[in-house]
Scaffold this motif. Sequence first.
Motif, mmCIF file in Angstrom:
data_model
loop_
_atom_site.group_PDB
_atom_site.id
_atom_site.type_symbol
_atom_site.label_atom_id
_atom_site.label_comp_id
_atom_site.label_asym_id
_atom_site.label_seq_id
_atom_site.Cartn_x
_atom_site.Cartn_y
_atom_site.Cartn_z
ATOM 1 N N UNK A 1 -12.015 6.629 0.129
ATOM 2 C CA UNK A 1 -10.497 7.337 0.225
ATOM 3 C C UNK A 1 -9.483 5.866 0.004
ATOM 4 N N UNK A 2 -10.036 4.872 -0.598
ATOM 5 C CA UNK A 2 -9.184 3.701 -0.759
ATOM 6 C C UNK A 2 -9.045 3.442 -2.326
ATOM 7 N N UNK A 3 -8.185 2.690 -2.823
ATOM 8 C CA UNK A 3 -8.558 2.299 -4.190
ATOM 9 C C UNK A 3 -7.237 1.330 -4.490
ATOM 10 N N UNK A 4 -7.128 1.131 -5.656
ATOM 11 C CA UNK A 4 -5.999 0.307 -6.206
ATOM 12 C C UNK A 4 -5.271 0.883 -7.487
ATOM 13 N N UNK B 1 -5.335 6.093 0.037
ATOM 14 C CA UNK B 1 -4.419 4.851 0.352
ATOM 15 C C UNK B 1 -4.796 4.041 -0.625
ATOM 16 N N UNK B 2 -3.825 3.333 -1.476
ATOM 17 C CA UNK B 2 -4.154 2.547 -2.416
ATOM 18 C C UNK B 2 -3.205 1.368 -2.256
ATOM 19 N N UNK C 1 0.685 -1.062 -0.043
ATOM 20 C CA UNK C 1 -0.005 -0.021 -0.134
ATOM 21 C C UNK C 1 0.868 1.291 -0.054
ATOM 22 N N UNK C 2 0.317 2.217 -0.579
ATOM 23 C CA UNK C 2 1.046 3.441 -0.615
ATOM 24 C C UNK C 2 0.185 4.718 -0.658
ATOM 25 N N UNK C 3 0.599 5.908 -0.187
ATOM 26 C CA UNK C 3 -0.356 7.024 -0.057
ATOM 27 C C UNK C 3 -0.241 7.721 -1.423
ATOM 28 N N UNK C 4 -1.364 8.376 -2.072
ATOM 29 C CA UNK C 4 -1.229 9.128 -2.720
ATOM 30 C C UNK C 4 -2.184 10.561 -2.538
#
Length: 157
Positions: free
Chosen positions: A70-73, A47-48, A36-39
Amino acid sequence: MNATRSRPPFSPYVRRLLAGFALWLPVAAAGAQLPEIALAVGGHKLTVEVAATDDARAQGLMHRRILPENRGMLFVFREPAQHAMWMMNTYIPLSVAFLDGRGRIINIADMQPHTRDTHAAAKPAKFALEVNQGWFAKRGIKAGARIEGLEHAPPAR
């Protein structure tokens, strides 16, 4: 007389339950293993999970029932190309933004669950970012906006 007895077979209900668990386990394990990383974009944070392998890109968000706000891929591709996405076995309505190598949004498309409609990048894209449908529109984020934090994504393998 001493005979060995075999166990009675599982009931149909238990067999279906076990089969469902067998299908769920790899999906849950695959999701748990993704980095996971923050964008950020336009002052909004995400957070994806990062899908940087062929298997992770093929799985994507399939079989998931929810995607928290606020999450994704983030899909990381080996080479920029006019990549396309579809929604087979995906339960969540999604929006996808195709990004160039510098993180600029090329185009955004809304995708409906359980469809085979393809949604493609308008120009060669290095990344695709999937979020809940309407996430970009609610925040006024359009083509040309720059996604920050992509440098923290692992390279495509």
